[in-house]
Design a protein around this motif. Structure first.
Motif, PDB file in Angstrom:
ATOM      1  N   GLN A 152       1.696  63.252  21.730  1.00 37.20           N
ATOM      2  CA  GLN A 152       2.567  63.672  20.631  1.00 37.20           C
ATOM      3  C   GLN A 152       3.259  64.979  20.995  1.00 37.20           C
ATOM      4  O   GLN A 152       2.612  65.916  21.454  1.00 37.20           O
ATOM      5  CB  GLN A 152       1.674  63.889  19.405  1.00 37.20           C
ATOM      6  N   THR A 153       4.562  65.040  20.791  1.00 36.54           N
ATOM      7  CA  THR A 153       5.290  66.279  21.043  1.00 36.54           C
ATOM      8  C   THR A 153       4.966  67.278  19.941  1.00 36.54           C
ATOM      9  O   THR A 153       4.893  66.914  18.767  1.00 36.54           O
ATOM     10  CB  THR A 153       6.811  66.002  21.024  1.00 36.54           C
ATOM     11  N   THR A 154       4.758  68.547  20.355  1.00 36.70           N
ATOM     12  CA  THR A 154       4.634  69.576  19.320  1.00 36.70           C
ATOM     13  C   THR A 154       5.965  70.331  19.268  1.00 36.70           C
ATOM     14  O   THR A 154       6.544  70.643  20.308  1.00 36.70           O
ATOM     15  CB  THR A 154       3.504  70.576  19.638  1.00 36.70           C
ATOM     16  N   PHE A 155       6.418  70.558  18.080  1.00 41.25           N
ATOM     17  CA  PHE A 155       7.733  71.181  17.906  1.00 41.25           C
ATOM     18  C   PHE A 155       7.534  72.687  17.748  1.00 41.25           C
ATOM     19  O   PHE A 155       7.718  73.253  16.668  1.00 41.25           O
ATOM     20  CB  PHE A 155       8.451  70.519  16.723  1.00 41.25           C
ATOM     21  N   THR A 156       7.134  73.321  18.878  1.00 39.74           N
ATOM     22  CA  THR A 156       6.786  74.746  18.831  1.00 39.74           C
ATOM     23  C   THR A 156       7.798  75.636  19.575  1.00 39.74           C
ATOM     24  O   THR A 156       7.715  76.854  19.477  1.00 39.74           O
ATOM     25  CB  THR A 156       5.379  74.968  19.435  1.00 39.74           C
ATOM     26  N   ASP A 157       8.721  75.020  20.323  1.00 36.75           N
ATOM     27  CA  ASP A 157       9.749  75.819  21.007  1.00 36.75           C
ATOM     28  C   ASP A 157      10.903  76.023  20.018  1.00 36.75           C
ATOM     29  O   ASP A 157      11.902  75.299  20.031  1.00 36.75           O
ATOM     30  CB  ASP A 157      10.213  75.076  22.271  1.00 36.75           C
ATOM     31  N   ASP A 181      16.049  51.547  21.483  1.00 41.07           N
ATOM     32  CA  ASP A 181      17.298  50.864  21.788  1.00 41.07           C
ATOM     33  C   ASP A 181      18.391  51.479  20.926  1.00 41.07           C
ATOM     34  O   ASP A 181      18.109  52.089  19.887  1.00 41.07           O
ATOM     35  CB  ASP A 181      17.192  49.367  21.447  1.00 41.07           C
ATOM     36  N   LEU A 182      19.626  51.231  21.341  1.00 40.89           N
ATOM     37  CA  LEU A 182      20.762  51.811  20.612  1.00 40.89           C
ATOM     38  C   LEU A 182      20.744  51.418  19.130  1.00 40.89           C
ATOM     39  O   LEU A 182      20.979  52.254  18.251  1.00 40.89           O
ATOM     40  CB  LEU A 182      22.067  51.334  21.270  1.00 40.89           C
ATOM     41  N   ASP A 183      20.425  50.134  18.851  1.00 39.03           N
ATOM     42  CA  ASP A 183      20.487  49.701  17.446  1.00 39.03           C
ATOM     43  C   ASP A 183      19.258  50.138  16.631  1.00 39.03           C
ATOM     44  O   ASP A 183      19.147  49.832  15.448  1.00 39.03           O
ATOM     45  CB  ASP A 183      20.733  48.189  17.319  1.00 39.03           C
ATOM     46  N   GLN A 184      18.328  50.848  17.281  1.00 38.52           N
ATOM     47  CA  GLN A 184      17.180  51.404  16.538  1.00 38.52           C
ATOM     48  C   GLN A 184      17.379  52.893  16.247  1.00 38.52           C
ATOM     49  O   GLN A 184      16.503  53.538  15.672  1.00 38.52           O
ATOM     50  CB  GLN A 184      15.896  51.231  17.347  1.00 38.52           C
ATOM     51  N   ARG A 185      18.530  53.422  16.665  1.00 42.86           N
ATOM     52  CA  ARG A 185      18.750  54.866  16.591  1.00 42.86           C
ATOM     53  C   ARG A 185      18.631  55.445  15.178  1.00 42.86           C
ATOM     54  O   ARG A 185      18.300  56.616  15.012  1.00 42.86           O
ATOM     55  CB  ARG A 185      20.143  55.223  17.149  1.00 42.86           C
ATOM     56  N   HIS A 186      18.923  54.615  14.167  1.00 41.07           N
ATOM     57  CA  HIS A 186      18.843  55.163  12.809  1.00 41.07           C
ATOM     58  C   HIS A 186      17.427  55.630  12.480  1.00 41.07           C
ATOM     59  O   HIS A 186      17.231  56.506  11.632  1.00 41.07           O
ATOM     60  CB  HIS A 186      19.333  54.148  11.775  1.00 41.07           C
ATOM     61  N   LEU A 187      16.445  55.062  13.178  1.00 41.90           N
ATOM     62  CA  LEU A 187      15.058  55.465  12.894  1.00 41.90           C
ATOM     63  C   LEU A 187      14.804  56.930  13.257  1.00 41.90           C
ATOM     64  O   LEU A 187      13.864  57.544  12.732  1.00 41.90           O
ATOM     65  CB  LEU A 187      14.079  54.538  13.618  1.00 41.90           C
ATOM     66  N   ALA A 188      15.627  57.501  14.150  1.00 38.23           N
ATOM     67  CA  ALA A 188      15.471  58.935  14.460  1.00 38.23           C
ATOM     68  C   ALA A 188      15.828  59.766  13.224  1.00 38.23           C
ATOM     69  O   ALA A 188      15.137  60.739  12.887  1.00 38.23           O
ATOM     70  CB  ALA A 188      16.345  59.312  15.657  1.00 38.23           C
ATOM     71  N   THR A 189      16.888  59.364  12.534  1.00 40.53           N
ATOM     72  CA  THR A 189      17.236  60.008  11.258  1.00 40.53           C
ATOM     73  C   THR A 189      16.096  59.834  10.262  1.00 40.53           C
ATOM     74  O   THR A 189      15.690  60.773   9.564  1.00 40.53           O
ATOM     75  CB  THR A 189      18.530  59.362  10.683  1.00 40.53           C
ATOM     76  N   THR A 190      15.569  58.603  10.231  1.00 34.31           N
ATOM     77  CA  THR A 190      14.476  58.293   9.296  1.00 34.31           C
ATOM     78  C   THR A 190      13.256  59.168   9.562  1.00 34.31           C
ATOM     79  O   THR A 190      12.620  59.669   8.628  1.00 34.31           O
ATOM     80  CB  THR A 190      14.093  56.797   9.439  1.00 34.31           C
ATOM     81  N   ALA A 191      12.914  59.348  10.858  1.00 39.45           N
ATOM     82  CA  ALA A 191      11.722  60.133  11.200  1.00 39.45           C
ATOM     83  C   ALA A 191      11.842  61.559  10.664  1.00 39.45           C
ATOM     84  O   ALA A 191      10.877  62.110  10.101  1.00 39.45           O
ATOM     85  CB  ALA A 191      11.515  60.143  12.715  1.00 39.45           C
ATOM     86  N   ALA A 194       7.828  61.665  14.941  1.00 40.75           N
ATOM     87  CA  ALA A 194       8.630  61.469  16.167  1.00 40.75           C
ATOM     88  C   ALA A 194       7.892  60.571  17.156  1.00 40.75           C
ATOM     89  O   ALA A 194       8.497  59.717  17.809  1.00 40.75           O
ATOM     90  CB  ALA A 194       8.953  62.825  16.794  1.00 40.75           C
ATOM     91  N   ALA A 195       6.567  60.744  17.254  1.00 43.15           N
ATOM     92  CA  ALA A 195       5.786  59.910  18.178  1.00 43.15           C
ATOM     93  C   ALA A 195       5.901  58.434  17.784  1.00 43.15           C
ATOM     94  O   ALA A 195       5.940  57.541  18.647  1.00 43.15           O
ATOM     95  CB  ALA A 195       4.323  60.351  18.167  1.00 43.15           C
ATOM     96  N   ALA A 196       5.982  58.175  16.491  1.00 40.95           N
ATOM     97  CA  ALA A 196       6.049  56.793  16.002  1.00 40.95           C
ATOM     98  C   ALA A 196       7.302  56.066  16.500  1.00 40.95           C
ATOM     99  O   ALA A 196       7.320  54.832  16.593  1.00 40.95           O
ATOM    100  CB  ALA A 196       6.010  56.781  14.474  1.00 40.95           C
ATOM    101  N   LEU A 197       8.346  56.829  16.837  1.00 40.68           N
ATOM    102  CA  LEU A 197       9.601  56.201  17.269  1.00 40.68           C
ATOM    103  C   LEU A 197       9.447  55.378  18.540  1.00 40.68           C
ATOM    104  O   LEU A 197      10.202  54.436  18.768  1.00 40.68           O
ATOM    105  CB  LEU A 197      10.668  57.280  17.514  1.00 40.68           C
ATOM    106  N   SER A 198       8.471  55.737  19.369  1.00 43.76           N
ATOM    107  CA  SER A 198       8.401  55.124  20.703  1.00 43.76           C
ATOM    108  C   SER A 198       7.423  53.954  20.789  1.00 43.76           C
ATOM    109  O   SER A 198       7.131  53.488  21.894  1.00 43.76           O
ATOM    110  CB  SER A 198       8.072  56.197  21.744  1.00 43.76           C
ATOM    111  N   SER A 199       6.929  53.447  19.666  1.00 40.50           N
ATOM    112  CA  SER A 199       6.088  52.243  19.734  1.00 40.50           C
ATOM    113  C   SER A 199       6.523  51.255  18.647  1.00 40.50           C
ATOM    114  O   SER A 199       7.066  51.656  17.610  1.00 40.50           O
ATOM    115  CB  SER A 199       4.610  52.588  19.552  1.00 40.50           C
ATOM    116  N   VAL A 200       6.258  49.977  18.916  1.00 41.01           N
ATOM    117  CA  VAL A 200       6.650  48.937  17.953  1.00 41.01           C
ATOM    118  C   VAL A 200       5.933  49.169  16.623  1.00 41.01           C
ATOM    119  O   VAL A 200       6.548  49.127  15.544  1.00 41.01           O
ATOM    120  CB  VAL A 200       6.298  47.535  18.509  1.00 41.01           C
ATOM    121  N   SER A 201       4.618  49.446  16.693  1.00 42.32           N
ATOM    122  CA  SER A 201       3.874  49.616  15.440  1.00 42.32           C
ATOM    123  C   SER A 201       4.317  50.891  14.719  1.00 42.32           C
ATOM    124  O   SER A 201       4.396  50.933  13.485  1.00 42.32           O
ATOM    125  CB  SER A 201       2.364  49.647  15.707  1.00 42.32           C
ATOM    126  N   GLY A 202       4.631  51.927  15.500  1.00 42.57           N
ATOM    127  CA  GLY A 202       5.091  53.184  14.895  1.00 42.57           C
ATOM    128  C   GLY A 202       6.415  52.983  14.171  1.00 42.57           C
ATOM    129  O   GLY A 202       6.605  53.464  13.047  1.00 42.57           O
TER     130      GLY A 202
END
Ligand code: BTN
Length: 276
Positions: free
Chosen positions: A3-8, A71-81, A204-212
């Motif tokens: 999991q990325t930590t958003f500390t920078d 994938d490109l068509d999943q990009r909206h999930l970044a906004t969602t996250a 953010a970690a959830a974005l990179s797996s199908v279940s996430g």
């Protein structure tokens, strides 16, 4: 899953746009997890080429750099996250009756669903006024071969401005509000930022797996008050009215137009107006 930590966290008293800054950083190979926070933006970017304005020091203006396996068509999930991380943070806030101020994620009872998501990218109050907007930007030219493609997601949260409706320009009266107005007390922006960045790790970690991704889509369905309402969708060159019936696992909106189901991709939408 790592999991990325958003500390920078890079802070700016004034900058043109935190999204612009991180798109440039991405071009130079910056990793996922860099955060830019500004007290003031001189050219804050909103959706559809609009400006995002806020007086200095009053609201949260931040962007995060993500490099999800999407994938490109999943990009909206970044906004969602990012939208869900903000809802998580706001829902965890508690009102401190003693001091009259509001802190985020301290112990006590949370504020629950004080804020919900209006598809595709707004956080709204129970009476439909916008308290935050999310803008994801990707620049395909900024791809660095050794790294997953970047997406920069910016969020502007009306934290303490407007203090009252009188602070708003006429065109935003009745359409925008702040957390301070919703909660009835000044809000601790730093605590809210900390809570949002903590919530963003798992989101953010959830974005990179199908279940996430399935979980993000499900949480979007639960938080999305657009569902079940009548909406008018304005696409370039076309408008239609229907009932917002579901959200796909890629985060797209499905609208029932007299029995025909139209899937609406966030990037194409000019407006989704409830109650049309
Ligand atoms: C919208 O139009 O609803 C999206 C607004 C997004 C504004 C934020 S403020 C921080 C980040 N930097 C920008 O230039 N824009 C986003």
């Amino acid at each position: 899953m790592s999991q990325t930590t958003f500390t920078d966290v890079r802070r700016f008293d004034s900058i043109d746009s935190t999204n612009r800054y991180l798109l440039d950083e991405a071009r130079s190979g910056a990793p996922e997890g860099v955060v830019a926070v500004a007290d003031h933006q001189t050219a804050g970017r909103g959706r559809l080429g609009r400006r995002w304005e806020a007086p200095p020091g009053a609201n949260l203006l931040l962007s995060v750099l993500l490099r999800p396996a999407l994938d490109l068509d999943q990009r909206h999930l970044a906004t969602t996250a990012v939208a869900l991380a903000a809802v998580d943070a706001i829902s965890g806030m508690v009102v401190d009756d003693g001091s009259g101020s509001v802190a985020a994620n301290s112990s006590g009872s949370g504020l629950g669903s004080a804020v919900t998501i209006k598809w595709p990218n707004d956080l709204v109050t129970p009476d439909g006024r916008k308290v935050a907007g999310v803008l994801a930007e990707a620049d395909l030219a900024s791809a660095v071969p050794s790294l997953p493609a970047p997406v920069v997601v910016g969020i502007g949260i009306n934290v303490n401005w407007p203090a009252t409706d009188e602070d708003l320009p006429p065109e935003l009266t009745g359409a925008a509000a702040s957390l301070r107005q919703v909660l009835g007390a000044e809000v601790d922006s730093e605590a809210l930022l900390d809570a949002l960045l903590a919530a963003l790790g798992p989101r953010a970690a959830a974005l990179s797996s199908v279940s996430g991704r399935a979980r993000l889509a499900q949480d979007l369905r639960s938080s999305c008050t657009t569902l079940g309402t009548t909406v008018r969708v304005d696409l370039p060159g076309e408008s239609f009215v229907g009932t917002a019936s579901s959200v796909t696992d890629d985060g797209h909106l499905v609208v029932d137009v007299d029995g025909t189901f139209r899937t609406v991709v966030a990037g194409d939408v000019v407006h989704v107006r409830p109650g049309a």
